[in-house]
Scaffold this motif. Structure first.
Motif, mmCIF file in Angstrom:
data_model
loop_
_atom_site.group_PDB
_atom_site.id
_atom_site.type_symbol
_atom_site.label_atom_id
_atom_site.label_comp_id
_atom_site.label_asym_id
_atom_site.label_seq_id
_atom_site.Cartn_x
_atom_site.Cartn_y
_atom_site.Cartn_z
ATOM 1 N N GLN A 64 -14.361 3.847 28.064
ATOM 2 C CA GLN A 64 -13.198 3.355 27.339
ATOM 3 C C GLN A 64 -12.966 4.313 26.169
ATOM 4 O OE1 GLN A 64 -14.458 -0.574 26.283
ATOM 5 N NE2 GLN A 64 -15.639 0.087 24.517
ATOM 6 N N TRP A 65 -11.842 4.154 25.488
ATOM 7 C CA TRP A 65 -11.498 5.085 24.421
ATOM 8 C C TRP A 65 -11.271 4.335 23.117
ATOM 9 C CZ3 TRP A 65 -11.648 10.351 24.992
ATOM 10 C CH2 TRP A 65 -11.801 10.816 26.297
ATOM 11 N N ILE A 66 -11.815 4.882 22.030
ATOM 12 C CA ILE A 66 -11.769 4.265 20.713
ATOM 13 C C ILE A 66 -10.787 5.026 19.834
ATOM 14 C CG2 ILE A 66 -13.115 3.861 18.612
ATOM 15 C CD1 ILE A 66 -15.535 3.412 20.400
ATOM 16 N N ASP A 67 -9.864 4.306 19.215
ATOM 17 C CA ASP A 67 -8.917 4.941 18.296
ATOM 18 C C ASP A 67 -9.648 5.475 17.067
ATOM 19 O OD1 ASP A 67 -6.471 4.562 19.705
ATOM 20 O OD2 ASP A 67 -6.433 2.465 19.066
ATOM 21 N N LEU A 68 -9.238 6.658 16.620
ATOM 22 C CA LEU A 68 -9.788 7.265 15.416
ATOM 23 C C LEU A 68 -8.712 7.288 14.335
ATOM 24 C CD1 LEU A 68 -11.700 10.255 17.052
ATOM 25 C CD2 LEU A 68 -12.666 8.091 16.263
ATOM 26 N N THR A 71 -13.717 11.868 34.916
ATOM 27 C CA THR A 71 -12.647 11.572 35.871
ATOM 28 C C THR A 71 -11.678 10.601 35.226
ATOM 29 O OG1 THR A 71 -14.168 11.855 37.742
ATOM 30 C CG2 THR A 71 -12.093 10.699 38.167
ATOM 31 N N PRO A 72 -10.432 11.017 34.996
ATOM 32 C CA PRO A 72 -9.482 10.125 34.331
ATOM 33 C C PRO A 72 -9.157 8.896 35.169
ATOM 34 C CG PRO A 72 -8.717 12.404 34.283
ATOM 35 C CD PRO A 72 -9.865 12.350 35.231
ATOM 36 N N SER A 73 -8.720 7.858 34.480
ATOM 37 C CA SER A 73 -8.219 6.656 35.143
ATOM 38 C C SER A 73 -6.888 6.981 35.832
ATOM 39 C CB SER A 73 -7.994 5.555 34.102
ATOM 40 O OG SER A 73 -7.172 4.511 34.602
ATOM 41 N N PRO A 74 -6.557 6.265 36.914
ATOM 42 C CA PRO A 74 -5.208 6.407 37.480
ATOM 43 C C PRO A 74 -4.123 6.030 36.483
ATOM 44 C CG PRO A 74 -6.636 5.098 38.925
ATOM 45 C CD PRO A 74 -7.383 5.307 37.659
ATOM 46 N N PHE A 75 -4.530 5.283 35.429
ATOM 47 C CA PHE A 75 -3.600 4.856 34.390
ATOM 48 C C PHE A 75 -4.009 5.451 33.047
ATOM 49 C CE2 PHE A 75 -4.241 1.439 37.526
ATOM 50 C CZ PHE A 75 -2.967 1.384 38.086
ATOM 51 N N GLU A 76 -4.420 6.701 33.064
ATOM 52 C CA GLU A 76 -4.956 7.347 31.869
ATOM 53 C C GLU A 76 -3.997 7.223 30.684
ATOM 54 O OE1 GLU A 76 -8.221 9.642 30.142
ATOM 55 O OE2 GLU A 76 -7.939 8.316 31.849
ATOM 56 N N GLY A 77 -4.554 6.689 29.590
ATOM 57 C CA GLY A 77 -3.780 6.553 28.368
ATOM 58 C C GLY A 77 -2.863 5.359 28.328
ATOM 59 N N GLN A 78 -2.871 4.538 29.386
ATOM 60 C CA GLN A 78 -2.007 3.364 29.456
ATOM 61 C C GLN A 78 -2.860 2.086 29.348
ATOM 62 O OE1 GLN A 78 1.341 3.800 29.555
ATOM 63 N NE2 GLN A 78 0.863 6.000 29.510
ATOM 64 N N PRO A 79 -2.257 0.959 28.970
ATOM 65 C CA PRO A 79 -3.032 -0.280 28.859
ATOM 66 C C PRO A 79 -3.746 -0.659 30.154
ATOM 67 C CG PRO A 79 -0.896 -0.545 27.807
ATOM 68 C CD PRO A 79 -0.863 0.785 28.507
ATOM 69 N N GLU A 80 -3.170 -0.294 31.311
ATOM 70 C CA GLU A 80 -3.761 -0.668 32.594
ATOM 71 C C GLU A 80 -5.089 0.026 32.869
ATOM 72 O OE1 GLU A 80 0.730 -0.958 32.902
ATOM 73 O OE2 GLU A 80 -0.741 0.460 32.113
ATOM 74 N N GLU A 81 -5.432 1.061 32.098
ATOM 75 C CA GLU A 81 -6.688 1.769 32.373
ATOM 76 C C GLU A 81 -7.909 0.889 32.106
ATOM 77 O OE1 GLU A 81 -7.375 5.309 30.102
ATOM 78 O OE2 GLU A 81 -7.216 4.299 28.176
ATOM 79 N N ALA A 82 -7.747 -0.194 31.381
ATOM 80 C CA ALA A 82 -8.860 -1.113 31.155
ATOM 81 C C ALA A 82 -9.317 -1.743 32.465
ATOM 82 C CB ALA A 82 -8.459 -2.204 30.164
ATOM 83 N N ASP A 83 -8.411 -1.877 33.428
ATOM 84 C CA ASP A 83 -8.759 -2.467 34.723
ATOM 85 C C ASP A 83 -9.248 -1.426 35.720
ATOM 86 O OD1 ASP A 83 -7.915 -5.036 33.856
ATOM 87 O OD2 ASP A 83 -5.831 -4.466 34.247
ATOM 88 N N ALA A 84 -9.015 -0.157 35.440
ATOM 89 C CA ALA A 84 -9.471 0.933 36.317
ATOM 90 C C ALA A 84 -9.876 2.101 35.433
ATOM 91 C CB ALA A 84 -8.356 1.348 37.287
ATOM 92 N N PRO A 85 -11.008 1.966 34.724
ATOM 93 C CA PRO A 85 -11.364 2.948 33.690
ATOM 94 C C PRO A 85 -11.761 4.300 34.269
ATOM 95 C CG PRO A 85 -13.129 1.365 33.995
ATOM 96 C CD PRO A 85 -11.983 0.868 34.809
#
Length: 319
Positions: free
Chosen positions: A153-157, A211-225
């Motif tokens: 997952q990705w953490i905002d800085l 390996t990026p998510s199919p939804f890289e950078g989008q809210p949906e990436e939480a379901d397919a990280p």
């Protein structure tokens, strides 16, 4: 082709300790400062210098520009000891490594893809359900096993242009994973490969892939990280030593430059993880860097850092 130098010129000045950087799909080059210097008088390469500006930024150079460009720092991409950058072409997201012992793996989500200077969000990679995870494998019980898939997952800085040189510390405290000196980074098919030059029990280096998510950078990436995987770790019997810069070769292997204490070379890593020696610098102890291929894949360029030599190597290479 004559394989002669047609032209060469300075493209960027006013920056300091520029390291690997990386190309973009929109025909520019990202130049990354591997330093964190404040304005004022200080030392650089054994000399006293007077810095008018702060350093520790990323700069963009259009490939078609002839001559010097204005050195405009992209401050939203963070101020830290940058090493390399690589772009996820479908989204325009930029990944970055940091050359520190407990560094972060960053991504920059631009507000406008391809227009990095217009601002964006800076984030750090973390491992799901394992906050502040250390990937170093410095103990006899490894934290990461080669081939194991870790969901991310990705953490905002925030305060990404802080003058305190504490971005990595705040990121790790917020749960980001840490790496043992992140160095080279490149696009490797659908993945991104990057090196950690002092990872592993013997501190001889690691190679990871993201390996990026199919939804890289989008809210949906939480379901397919996206996922992180350790694809190589050097030890006393392995060919690889202190992996640094790297590139994916036209024939599908990773070619890794070494930055070790003796006989730095080029080591190939096949998709199955096996390694082979491609070249060896038998003439000096200098590290090799800046590896890339010509657009037709017929010429491999590599730098010998000291005394500062660029080599153009022709094949035959594997097909």
């Amino acid at each position: 082709e004559s394989r002669e130098v047609i032209e060469q010129y300075l493209s960027l000045a006013g920056t300091e300790i520029n390291c690997a950087g990386g190309p973009t799909p929109w025909r520019t080059w990202l130049s990354c400062e591997e330093t964190f210097k404040k304005p004022g008088t200080g030392w650089s390469a054994g000399k006293i210098v007077n810095r008018e500006k702060a350093h520790g930024y990323v700069f963009e150079v259009p490939a078609d520009h002839k001559g010097l460009v204005d050195p405009v720092p992209i401050k939203a991409m963070g101020r830290f000891e940058h090493e390399a950058a690589a772009v996820h072409e479908p989204t325009g997201i930029v990944y970055m490594t940091e050359d520190r012992h407990h560094s972060l793996f960053y991504r920059y989500i631009p507000d406008v893809p391809g227009k990095l200077i217009e601002g964006g969000r800076l984030q750090a990679l973390a491992i799901i359900d394992q906050p502040s995870f250390a990937t170093h494998n410095w103990s006899s019980t490894p934290d990461v096993v080669r081939g194991e898939t870790l969901q991310t997952q990705w953490i905002d800085l925030y305060d990404v242009d802080s003058p305190k040189n504490d971005l990595r510390l705040r990121g790790a405290a917020a749960g980001a994973a840490t790496f043992a000196r992140g160095e080279g980074l490149c696009v490797a098919g659908e993945r991104f490969a990057f090196t950690c030059t002092i990872g592993g029990l013997k501190r001889l280096g690691q190679v990871f892939s993201y390996t990026p998510s199919p939804f890289e950078g989008q809210p949906e990436e939480a379901d397919a990280p996206g996922t992180l995987e350790l694809i190589a770790e050097a030890h006393e019997e392995s060919l690889l030593r202190n992996a640094d810069n790297l590139v994916m070769a036209p024939w599908g292997d990773l070619i890794v430059c070494e930055d070790t204490s003796d006989h730095c070379g080029l080591v190939g890593i096949r998709p199955d993880g096996s390694q082979y020696q491609l070249a060896d610098n038998a003439y000096s102890n200098s590290e090799l860097a800046g590896i890339c291929f010509s657009p037709d894949g017929q010429t491999m360029f590599v730098n010998v850092q000291y005394p500062g030599t660029t080599l153009a190597i022709t094949g035959p290479f594997p097909t």
